[in-house]
Design a protein around this motif. Sequence first.
Motif, PDB file in Angstrom:
ATOM      1  N   ASP A   9       0.690  -1.181  -0.072  1.00  0.00           N
ATOM      2  CA  ASP A   9      -0.058   0.088  -0.049  1.00  0.00           C
ATOM      3  C   ASP A   9       0.944   1.277  -0.106  1.00  0.00           C
ATOM      4  O   ASP A   9       1.518   1.698   1.035  1.00  0.00           O
ATOM      5  CB  ASP A   9      -0.855   0.014   1.335  1.00  0.00           C
ATOM      6  CG  ASP A   9      -1.873   1.019   1.221  1.00  0.00           C
ATOM      7  OD1 ASP A   9      -1.647   2.137   0.367  1.00  0.00           O
ATOM      8  OD2 ASP A   9      -2.740   1.315   1.956  1.00  0.00           O
ATOM      9  N   VAL A  10       0.717   1.908  -1.309  1.00  0.00           N
ATOM     10  CA  VAL A  10       1.910   2.924  -1.226  1.00  0.00           C
ATOM     11  C   VAL A  10       1.561   4.149  -0.277  1.00  0.00           C
ATOM     12  O   VAL A  10       2.530   4.803   0.019  1.00  0.00           O
ATOM     13  CB  VAL A  10       2.093   3.410  -2.789  1.00  0.00           C
ATOM     14  CG1 VAL A  10       2.563   2.390  -3.641  1.00  0.00           C
ATOM     15  CG2 VAL A  10       0.830   3.876  -3.234  1.00  0.00           C
ATOM     16  N   ASP A  11       0.284   4.357   0.102  1.00  0.00           N
ATOM     17  CA  ASP A  11      -0.206   5.362   0.965  1.00  0.00           C
ATOM     18  C   ASP A  11       0.646   5.342   2.299  1.00  0.00           C
ATOM     19  O   ASP A  11       0.540   6.226   3.071  1.00  0.00           O
ATOM     20  CB  ASP A  11      -1.566   5.593   0.771  1.00  0.00           C
ATOM     21  CG  ASP A  11      -2.083   6.078  -0.465  1.00  0.00           C
ATOM     22  OD1 ASP A  11      -1.467   6.636  -1.120  1.00  0.00           O
ATOM     23  OD2 ASP A  11      -3.401   5.730  -0.526  1.00  0.00           O
ATOM     24  N   GLN A  12       1.112   3.993   2.774  1.00  0.00           N
ATOM     25  CA  GLN A  12       1.627   3.626   3.848  1.00  0.00           C
ATOM     26  C   GLN A  12       2.946   3.716   3.880  1.00  0.00           C
ATOM     27  O   GLN A  12       3.611   3.551   5.061  1.00  0.00           O
ATOM     28  CB  GLN A  12       0.853   2.292   4.379  1.00  0.00           C
ATOM     29  CG  GLN A  12      -0.549   2.179   4.459  1.00  0.00           C
ATOM     30  CD  GLN A  12      -1.161   3.216   5.544  1.00  0.00           C
ATOM     31  OE1 GLN A  12      -0.597   3.237   6.598  1.00  0.00           O
ATOM     32  NE2 GLN A  12      -2.349   3.556   5.006  1.00  0.00           N
ATOM     33  N   LEU A  22      14.192  -0.727 -11.668  1.00  0.00           N
ATOM     34  CA  LEU A  22      13.159  -1.046 -12.127  1.00  0.00           C
ATOM     35  C   LEU A  22      11.809  -0.973 -11.084  1.00  0.00           C
ATOM     36  O   LEU A  22      11.827  -1.447 -10.186  1.00  0.00           O
ATOM     37  CB  LEU A  22      13.004  -2.621 -12.525  1.00  0.00           C
ATOM     38  CG  LEU A  22      11.960  -3.294 -13.055  1.00  0.00           C
ATOM     39  CD1 LEU A  22      11.123  -2.583 -14.455  1.00  0.00           C
ATOM     40  CD2 LEU A  22      11.657  -4.773 -13.125  1.00  0.00           C
ATOM     41  N   ASP A  23      10.838  -0.240 -11.758  1.00  0.00           N
ATOM     42  CA  ASP A  23       9.693   0.340 -10.935  1.00  0.00           C
ATOM     43  C   ASP A  23       8.358  -0.234 -11.654  1.00  0.00           C
ATOM     44  O   ASP A  23       8.219  -0.127 -12.868  1.00  0.00           O
ATOM     45  CB  ASP A  23       9.663   1.820 -11.138  1.00  0.00           C
ATOM     46  CG  ASP A  23       8.522   2.414 -10.126  1.00  0.00           C
ATOM     47  OD1 ASP A  23       7.880   1.521  -9.275  1.00  0.00           O
ATOM     48  OD2 ASP A  23       8.135   3.564 -10.348  1.00  0.00           O
ATOM     49  N   VAL A  24       7.585  -1.029 -10.842  1.00  0.00           N
ATOM     50  CA  VAL A  24       6.211  -1.600 -11.399  1.00  0.00           C
ATOM     51  C   VAL A  24       5.250  -1.106 -10.351  1.00  0.00           C
ATOM     52  O   VAL A  24       5.441  -1.225  -9.189  1.00  0.00           O
ATOM     53  CB  VAL A  24       6.365  -3.046 -11.506  1.00  0.00           C
ATOM     54  CG1 VAL A  24       5.097  -3.668 -12.155  1.00  0.00           C
ATOM     55  CG2 VAL A  24       7.547  -3.579 -12.323  1.00  0.00           C
ATOM     56  N   ASP A  25       4.213  -0.623 -10.938  1.00  0.00           N
ATOM     57  CA  ASP A  25       2.884  -0.111 -10.194  1.00  0.00           C
ATOM     58  C   ASP A  25       1.650  -0.676 -10.409  1.00  0.00           C
ATOM     59  O   ASP A  25       1.658  -1.269 -11.602  1.00  0.00           O
ATOM     60  CB  ASP A  25       3.073   1.363 -10.327  1.00  0.00           C
ATOM     61  CG  ASP A  25       3.875   2.306  -9.830  1.00  0.00           C
ATOM     62  OD1 ASP A  25       5.045   1.946  -9.630  1.00  0.00           O
ATOM     63  OD2 ASP A  25       3.792   3.519  -9.621  1.00  0.00           O
ATOM     64  N   SER A  26       1.016  -1.046  -9.346  1.00  0.00           N
ATOM     65  CA  SER A  26      -0.296  -1.591  -9.851  1.00  0.00           C
ATOM     66  C   SER A  26      -1.295  -0.533  -9.471  1.00  0.00           C
ATOM     67  O   SER A  26      -1.317  -0.013  -8.413  1.00  0.00           O
ATOM     68  CB  SER A  26      -0.421  -3.158  -9.302  1.00  0.00           C
ATOM     69  OG  SER A  26      -1.844  -3.241  -9.387  1.00  0.00           O
ATOM     70  N   GLU A  27      -2.563  -0.561  -9.894  1.00  0.00           N
ATOM     71  CA  GLU A  27      -3.791   0.052  -9.304  1.00  0.00           C
ATOM     72  C   GLU A  27      -4.358  -0.742  -8.295  1.00  0.00           C
ATOM     73  O   GLU A  27      -5.536  -0.355  -7.715  1.00  0.00           O
ATOM     74  CB  GLU A  27      -4.913   0.441 -10.534  1.00  0.00           C
ATOM     75  CG  GLU A  27      -5.392  -0.759 -11.319  1.00  0.00           C
ATOM     76  CD  GLU A  27      -4.628  -1.193 -12.520  1.00  0.00           C
ATOM     77  OE1 GLU A  27      -5.326  -1.544 -13.407  1.00  0.00           O
ATOM     78  OE2 GLU A  27      -3.432  -1.342 -12.363  1.00  0.00           O
ATOM     79  N   TYR A  28      -3.885  -1.996  -7.983  1.00  0.00           N
ATOM     80  CA  TYR A  28      -4.617  -2.735  -6.931  1.00  0.00           C
ATOM     81  C   TYR A  28      -3.610  -3.025  -5.806  1.00  0.00           C
ATOM     82  O   TYR A  28      -2.584  -2.813  -5.910  1.00  0.00           O
ATOM     83  CB  TYR A  28      -4.849  -4.224  -7.415  1.00  0.00           C
ATOM     84  CG  TYR A  28      -5.497  -4.404  -8.595  1.00  0.00           C
ATOM     85  CD1 TYR A  28      -7.023  -3.971  -8.534  1.00  0.00           C
ATOM     86  CD2 TYR A  28      -5.010  -4.362  -9.806  1.00  0.00           C
ATOM     87  CE1 TYR A  28      -7.537  -3.898  -9.559  1.00  0.00           C
ATOM     88  CE2 TYR A  28      -5.791  -4.519 -10.986  1.00  0.00           C
ATOM     89  CZ  TYR A  28      -7.348  -4.123 -10.965  1.00  0.00           C
ATOM     90  OH  TYR A  28      -7.926  -4.027 -12.032  1.00  0.00           O
ATOM     91  N   LEU A  29      -4.110  -2.868  -4.489  1.00  0.00           N
ATOM     92  CA  LEU A  29      -3.282  -2.949  -3.324  1.00  0.00           C
ATOM     93  C   LEU A  29      -2.969  -4.421  -3.139  1.00  0.00           C
ATOM     94  O   LEU A  29      -3.643  -5.416  -3.743  1.00  0.00           O
ATOM     95  CB  LEU A  29      -4.430  -2.894  -2.082  1.00  0.00           C
ATOM     96  CG  LEU A  29      -4.645  -1.175  -1.818  1.00  0.00           C
ATOM     97  CD1 LEU A  29      -5.928  -1.479  -0.772  1.00  0.00           C
ATOM     98  CD2 LEU A  29      -3.741  -0.474  -1.233  1.00  0.00           C
ATOM     99  N   ALA A  30      -1.793  -4.668  -2.577  1.00  0.00           N
ATOM    100  CA  ALA A  30      -0.804  -5.801  -2.576  1.00  0.00           C
ATOM    101  C   ALA A  30      -0.943  -6.768  -3.569  1.00  0.00           C
ATOM    102  O   ALA A  30      -1.177  -8.100  -3.527  1.00  0.00           O
ATOM    103  CB  ALA A  30      -1.847  -6.434  -1.337  1.00  0.00           C
ATOM    104  N   HIS A  31      -0.776  -6.003  -4.694  1.00  0.00           N
ATOM    105  CA  HIS A  31      -0.611  -6.788  -5.829  1.00  0.00           C
ATOM    106  C   HIS A  31       0.668  -7.667  -6.035  1.00  0.00           C
ATOM    107  O   HIS A  31       0.708  -8.756  -6.836  1.00  0.00           O
ATOM    108  CB  HIS A  31      -0.859  -5.934  -7.001  1.00  0.00           C
ATOM    109  CG  HIS A  31      -0.997  -6.587  -8.312  1.00  0.00           C
ATOM    110  ND1 HIS A  31      -2.290  -6.600  -8.841  1.00  0.00           N
ATOM    111  CD2 HIS A  31      -0.163  -7.154  -9.417  1.00  0.00           C
ATOM    112  CE1 HIS A  31      -2.373  -7.223  -9.935  1.00  0.00           C
ATOM    113  NE2 HIS A  31      -1.120  -7.492 -10.312  1.00  0.00           N
TER     114      HIS A  31
END
Length: 158
Positions: A99-102, A131-140
């Motif tokens: 959770d990036v907000d945490q 290497l940076d990978v982002d997801s629109e889902y929590l705990a992905h």
Amino acid sequence: MAEDLTITRTGTKEEQYQSLIPQIEALLFGETDLIANLANVCAALKEQFGWFWVGFYLVKGDELVLGPFQGPVACTRIKKGKGVCGASWAQAETLVVPDVDQFPGHIACASASKSEIVLPLYQQQNIIGVLDVDSEYLAHFDEIDAKYLQQIVNLLDA
């Protein structure tokens, strides 16, 4: 050099990585240009997994500067130790953030990003980027992603 990927979305995440990695090896075989290789790795990962954002930041002095990526526009520069990318660089370790907000000091390049994994990119034992990978889902992302993305990043260490 492979010109097309065979994308398989059936099977486990681990099986998908196992199918993709030899194809990435084929894409990289014989190509010495780092930027071209980074671009193809981003495209292959985005095609296979459909993640929100996949890209590389490259070390330039005391900053990470945006490199090849797939996804929406992104932050251009990140200071060492700042955000998940800067922390991964400073700590020389893979960071999985459910959770990036945490995450203290998270840099919100896109509000749709909810979880993230960042891995240091090495050349000749020196970190040259992440290497940076982002997801629109929590705990992905999990240890399976960390294991196989590390194998992919290792292919780029010439």
